[in-house]
Design an enzyme around this catalytic site. Structure first.
Site, PDB file in Angstrom:
ATOM      1  N   SER A 267      -5.694  -5.534   1.389  1.00  0.00           N
ATOM      2  CA  SER A 267      -7.099  -5.823   1.084  1.00  0.00           C
ATOM      3  C   SER A 267      -7.863  -4.534   0.809  1.00  0.00           C
ATOM      4  CB  SER A 267      -7.734  -6.535   2.275  1.00  0.00           C
ATOM      5  OG  SER A 267      -7.897  -5.597   3.335  1.00  0.00           O
ATOM      6  N   LYS A 268      -9.078  -4.725   0.321  1.00  0.00           N
ATOM      7  CA  LYS A 268      -9.932  -3.578   0.037  1.00  0.00           C
ATOM      8  C   LYS A 268     -10.188  -2.780   1.315  1.00  0.00           C
ATOM      9  CE  LYS A 268     -14.637  -3.239  -1.046  1.00  0.00           C
ATOM     10  NZ  LYS A 268     -14.808  -1.841  -0.638  1.00  0.00           N
TER      11      LYS A 268
END
Ligand code: GLU
Length: 516
Positions: A267-268
């Site tokens: 994920s970011k």
């Protein structure tokens, strides 16, 4: 029957910046298409107007361009025979397909309002926030064309009442999805609900538009992320209901990209925490103005990013790690795509970029670095070096860096005299004897005819030995005098490049400033 021409598509929804997982999907589609001399299409799936993010489409197109993964048909790359390639512009064609399914009894109109559906949700799942199940078990107690008399359905539609079209999931059937990587996946229809195919805003949902367009655009292979595997049975059923089974594409669901520790989807936040980008280009969120870093801006080369992504899920047959795009086209095969998730390794990504940096010509590297250097020049006001000097600097620094972006901090001494020195080394090594050596060395360098690295090194060693000093004793000190710190490219190469005047100045300054 002759094999139809391979046609694959990358079909992102413009709901935000493209994640590197999305870029990998595009890349694998591209490689597969090129390998079989097929077509690679970019289709923008923008029928979900609520999740539409301005700028996302341009971002997707720019990312593909930057990496050199160019579709040969589609939004931003020139229209082909199946234009338009943006689903919002194809809006009018989907309703007929939805109606066809209603007519053949495979779908139905549903008039239930939001609050009514909420009531159903509460009834079927009184305890928690489980999603609403509109399916074989509940559909007959709802307001839809399976329940209401035909005249009533017509009246509602004619009076402009809002409705959706839902698929009528068979009660007790098995749906077989054949995936080229995963083999057969069998899902029982009791696990599936009556998904909306066409919405009350006049737009198809992803499922309907995706299947209809894959059919119309003659797609032969659907290569997409694993997160779409749960939708595949519905898609297979749609092909059957439309009577398109004989041209149904082959399905390929690519493994997820996992966090570096292998626990969960990349994920970011992982990128933010561990200091690597998860987007190809920098992205400014139009709603919050929050900026997310990109591979391009972080100094990655596009060919390195391609190489990094190619190895995330696909394994070459031989022990080779560096691949050009052409080599990848040649080597790529779906048989060597893994089923299990692919762990993202930020260190390996850096290492690969470093390999690319080293293999670039000094000219290419200098061209990029020059731009960064002009910004520094505006701040520090040094004289901009000529291109020969710059190329030599790049030649030395590219062996020491993973990114061109690091050149300034690693080698600013090529342009400005050190503004601070490694005081530990100075304190430890600077003494009367060594100071005497440097002042003698200065005199020798002053009359040195050929200011080349080997001649300079010879002089340095001779002078030290003459004074009874081991050259190694004063070498580190010399580096500090010239560059301010420890470590860096071969010292006498640096000295030769800086030139006599500058080297004189730096030794002199050390002689006056260093104290013992
Ligand atoms: N629009 C879907 C997405 O955003 C496409 C999935 C597919 O390739 O079928 O990824």
């Amino acid at each position: 029957m002759s094999m139809p021409k391979v046609r694959v598509r990358f079909a992102p929804s413009p709901t935000g910046p493209l994640h590197i997982g999305g870029l990998r999907t595009a890349l694998y589609n591209y490689l597969f298409a090129k390998k079989y001399s097929g077509d690679f299409i970019l289709r923008i799936e923008d029928t979900d107007r609520e999740r539409f993010v301005p700028g996302a489409e341009d971002y997707i197109v720019e990312s593909l361009k930057w990496c050199g993964v160019a579709p040969n048909e589609g939004v931003g790359f020139g229209d082909g025979p199946f234009a338009p390639y943006r689903q919002s512009e194809r809006k009018n064609l989907y309703k007929n397909y939805a109606d066809t399914l209603v007519e053949s009894g495979s779908a139905y109109y549903a008039f239930d309002t939001g609050p009514e559906l909420e009531e159903l949700r509460k009834k079927t799942h009184p305890a928690g926030a489980s999603p609403l199940q509109y399916d074989t078990s509940t559909r007959m107690s709802m307001k839809n064309s399976l329940v209401l008399p035909a005249a009533e359905v017509k009246r509602r539609i004619d009076s402009g009442e809002k409705y959706v079209v839902r698929i009528k999931m068979p009660a007790d059937e098995e749906i077989k999805v054949t995936d080229l990587i995963r083999g057969e996946v069998i899902v029982h229809t009791s696990q599936l609900d009556d998904k909306v195919l066409f919405k009350s805003d006049g737009m198809p949902t992803y499922h309907l538009a995706n299947v209809v367009d894959d059919y119309l655009m003659k797609i032969t292979h659907v290569i997409r992320g694993e997160e779409w595997l749960p939708s595949a049975p519905l898609h297979v059923l749609l092909y059957k209901y439309f009577g398109w089974e004989n041209v149904m594409p082959q399905f390929v669901h690519l493994p997820l990209l996992l966090k570096p520790d292998g626990h969960g989807k990349l994920s970011k936040r992982d990128g933010d925490q561990l200091g690597f980008p998860v987007f190809p280009l920098e992205w400014t969120d139009p709603a919050t103005n929050e900026v997310s870093s990109g591979y391009r801006e972080s100094g990655y080369f596009p060919d390195a990013v391609i190489n990094i992504l190619a190895l995330l899920g696909w394994h070459p047959t031989q022990a080779q790690e560096i691949f050009t795009l052409d080599e990848l086209v040649h080597e790529f095969s779906l048989e060597h795509v893994a089923k299990g998730g692919a762990k993202f390794d930020p260190e390996k990504a850096k290492w690969l970029n470093q390999q690319y940096l080293r293999s670039k010509s000094d000219d290419t590297v200098a061209e990029v670095f020059q731009k960064q250097l002009s910004d520094k020049q505006k701040i520090y006001g040094f004289k901009m070096p000529d291109s020969e000097y710059l190329k030599k600097v790049c030649h030395l620094l590219k062996e020491k860096a993973s990114f061109i972006n690091e050149f300034w901090s690693l080698g600013k001494y090529f342009f400005i005299a050190p503004d601070k020195y490694d005081t530990d080394i100075v304190r430890k090594k600077w003494n009367e004897k060594n100071a005497g050596f440097f002042s003698a060395l200065k005199e020798k360098f002053l009359v040195q005819k050929s200011f080349t690295h080997d001649e300079l090194e010879k002089t340095f060693k001779q002078e030290a030995t003459g004074l009874g000093i081991k050259p190694g004793e004063v070498m580190q000190l010399f580096r500090v005098i010239i560059t301010g710190g420890a470590g860096g490219p071969a010292l006498f190469e640096v000295v030769a490049l800086l030139g006599k005047d500058e080297v004189m100045k730096r030794i002199e300054r050390a002689l006056t400033e260093f104290k013992f």
